[in-house]
Design a protein around this motif. Structure first.
Motif, PDB file in Angstrom:
ATOM      1  N   GLY A  10       0.793  -1.116  -0.103  1.00  0.00           N
ATOM      2  CA  GLY A  10      -0.035  -0.051  -0.070  1.00  0.00           C
ATOM      3  C   GLY A  10       0.829   1.182  -0.112  1.00  0.00           C
ATOM      4  O   GLY A  10       0.354   2.349  -0.796  1.00  0.00           O
ATOM      5  N   THR A  11       1.905   1.262   0.840  1.00  0.00           N
ATOM      6  CA  THR A  11       2.875   2.396   0.825  1.00  0.00           C
ATOM      7  C   THR A  11       3.573   2.604  -0.562  1.00  0.00           C
ATOM      8  O   THR A  11       3.425   3.941  -0.867  1.00  0.00           O
ATOM      9  CB  THR A  11       3.984   2.143   1.623  1.00  0.00           C
ATOM     10  OG1 THR A  11       3.291   2.159   3.211  1.00  0.00           O
ATOM     11  CG2 THR A  11       4.816   3.558   1.875  1.00  0.00           C
ATOM     12  N   GLY A  12       4.051   1.740  -1.160  1.00  0.00           N
ATOM     13  CA  GLY A  12       4.418   1.976  -2.465  1.00  0.00           C
ATOM     14  C   GLY A  12       3.692   2.364  -3.710  1.00  0.00           C
ATOM     15  O   GLY A  12       3.706   3.277  -4.435  1.00  0.00           O
ATOM     16  N   LEU A  13       2.301   1.944  -3.469  1.00  0.00           N
ATOM     17  CA  LEU A  13       1.136   2.234  -4.362  1.00  0.00           C
ATOM     18  C   LEU A  13       0.807   3.699  -4.088  1.00  0.00           C
ATOM     19  O   LEU A  13       0.454   4.173  -4.962  1.00  0.00           O
ATOM     20  CB  LEU A  13      -0.070   1.281  -4.354  1.00  0.00           C
ATOM     21  CG  LEU A  13      -1.200   1.500  -5.221  1.00  0.00           C
ATOM     22  CD1 LEU A  13      -0.841   1.702  -6.501  1.00  0.00           C
ATOM     23  CD2 LEU A  13      -2.211   0.584  -4.682  1.00  0.00           C
ATOM     24  N   GLY A  14       0.683   4.031  -3.000  1.00  0.00           N
ATOM     25  CA  GLY A  14       0.468   5.393  -2.561  1.00  0.00           C
ATOM     26  C   GLY A  14       1.464   6.438  -2.972  1.00  0.00           C
ATOM     27  O   GLY A  14       1.036   7.457  -3.448  1.00  0.00           O
ATOM     28  N   THR A  15       2.670   6.014  -2.989  1.00  0.00           N
ATOM     29  CA  THR A  15       3.721   7.085  -3.398  1.00  0.00           C
ATOM     30  C   THR A  15       3.476   7.072  -5.101  1.00  0.00           C
ATOM     31  O   THR A  15       3.789   8.290  -5.525  1.00  0.00           O
ATOM     32  CB  THR A  15       5.040   6.402  -3.156  1.00  0.00           C
ATOM     33  OG1 THR A  15       5.407   6.379  -1.861  1.00  0.00           O
ATOM     34  CG2 THR A  15       6.186   7.187  -3.745  1.00  0.00           C
ATOM     35  N   ALA A  16       3.294   6.071  -5.611  1.00  0.00           N
ATOM     36  CA  ALA A  16       3.126   5.894  -7.166  1.00  0.00           C
ATOM     37  C   ALA A  16       2.154   6.848  -7.554  1.00  0.00           C
ATOM     38  O   ALA A  16       2.006   7.653  -8.601  1.00  0.00           O
ATOM     39  CB  ALA A  16       2.880   4.688  -7.647  1.00  0.00           C
ATOM     40  N   LEU A  17       0.735   6.762  -6.879  1.00  0.00           N
ATOM     41  CA  LEU A  17      -0.498   7.382  -7.360  1.00  0.00           C
ATOM     42  C   LEU A  17      -0.185   8.798  -6.834  1.00  0.00           C
ATOM     43  O   LEU A  17      -0.848   9.630  -7.641  1.00  0.00           O
ATOM     44  CB  LEU A  17      -1.629   7.010  -6.521  1.00  0.00           C
ATOM     45  CG  LEU A  17      -2.015   5.348  -6.912  1.00  0.00           C
ATOM     46  CD1 LEU A  17      -3.245   5.064  -5.760  1.00  0.00           C
ATOM     47  CD2 LEU A  17      -2.351   5.425  -8.228  1.00  0.00           C
ATOM     48  N   THR A  18       0.500   9.276  -5.848  1.00  0.00           N
ATOM     49  CA  THR A  18       0.673  10.762  -5.545  1.00  0.00           C
ATOM     50  C   THR A  18       1.569  11.342  -6.605  1.00  0.00           C
ATOM     51  O   THR A  18       1.490  12.450  -6.944  1.00  0.00           O
ATOM     52  CB  THR A  18       1.444  10.628  -4.122  1.00  0.00           C
ATOM     53  OG1 THR A  18       0.667  10.125  -3.256  1.00  0.00           O
ATOM     54  CG2 THR A  18       1.663  12.345  -3.917  1.00  0.00           C
ATOM     55  N   ALA A  19       2.449  10.481  -7.449  1.00  0.00           N
ATOM     56  CA  ALA A  19       3.334  10.936  -8.276  1.00  0.00           C
ATOM     57  C   ALA A  19       2.402  11.374  -9.476  1.00  0.00           C
ATOM     58  O   ALA A  19       2.564  12.180 -10.404  1.00  0.00           O
ATOM     59  CB  ALA A  19       4.440  10.017  -8.656  1.00  0.00           C
ATOM     60  N   ALA A  20       1.491  10.325  -9.742  1.00  0.00           N
ATOM     61  CA  ALA A  20       0.694  10.663 -10.859  1.00  0.00           C
ATOM     62  C   ALA A  20      -0.506  11.861 -10.579  1.00  0.00           C
ATOM     63  O   ALA A  20      -0.443  12.406 -11.593  1.00  0.00           O
ATOM     64  CB  ALA A  20      -0.204   9.315 -11.151  1.00  0.00           C
TER      65      ALA A  20
END
Length: 251
Positions: free
Chosen positions: A89-99
């Protein structure tokens, strides 16, 4: 004398007629009678500037609307991901924030775009970033779900190995536990493959930047999906081993 007067009169009249056509031309050329002198026309350059600005008003509005829709979609993914319990979840959250940041940057560029082509490039970039975010959410959610299955199956294998190794549960004199233990070894190997595959798929997909090209994102998706197919096959094989042992040894 009367004859001389007639000659003079005729000469003057002829001179007036000769000069008469020049008067309208002089009148039309007089500054007081031009449109610009009365303030009824803009300089050419000023008019061109307004024309160029008006030309992009509609496309600019359309581009802003399209990009806003992409940002809204990414925001929904962020909210949805935050509501899930994911190992990654943390890694996904970081990727989505970048998007989110990438699409917001595209939105900010709309006001300074100087051509319709430039606006189309911004919209295409925003759509691409949203698609990458969606792909990342999809793959990570699927991979983490497979990871949960692998963990559950591993716990079951551990329990079965313990039971097969306990003579009070499986009497070697009645039923040899060796075949069951071999099946559990196979299941363990399958589950290791599944667990490693989950980590690989997640790593591959989260490495894709929100500004990656379509070719790059498509390649990452294909690789991650191929890995998840291997994970799925490994989980099915492990499940078959588990079912076989549970049935054969009544466990």
């Amino acid at each position: 004398m009367p004859q001389l007067s007639k000659v003079v009169t005729t000469a003057v009249a002829g001179a007036l007629l000769a000069t008469a056509p020049a008067f309208p031309a002089l009148a039309s050329a007089h500054p007081a009678h031009t449109a610009s002198a009365h303030g009824h026309a803009h300089p050419a350059k000023h008019a061109d500037k307004h024309a160029a600005k008006d030309k992009l008003t509609g496309p600019r509005r359309g581009a802003a609307h399209a990009i806003a829709a992409q940002l809204k979609s990414v925001n929904r993914l962020v909210t949805k991901a935050a509501g899930l319990t994911l190992a990654d979840g943390t890694g996904l959250g970081t990727a989505l924030t970048a998007a989110q940041a990438a699409v917001a940057a595209d939105a900010a560029g709309v006001s300074s775009a100087t051509s319709v082509k430039g606006l189309r490039v911004l919209v295409a970039a925003a759509v691409n970033s949203r698609q990458i975010a969606g792909m990342q959410f999809e793959i990570v959610a699927a991979a983490d779900a497979a990871g949960v299955q692998a963990a559950t199956a591993s716990a079951t294998v551990t329990d079965l190995v313990a039971k097969l190794s306990d003579p009070t549960i499986v009497d070697p004199a009645v039923l040899d536990p060796a075949n069951g233990l071999l099946a559990m070894d196979d299941a363990t190997a399958r589950l290791t493959t599944a667990t490693d595959g989950v980590a690989s798929a997640v790593s591959t997909i989260l490495a894709v930047a929100p500004t990656a090209t379509r070719a790059e994102s498509h390649a990452a998706r294909a690789a991650a999906q191929a890995t998840l197919s291997t994970v799925s096959a490994a989980l099915l094989a492990a499940a078959a081993d588990i079912t076989q042992v549970q049935t054969a040894y009544s466990l």
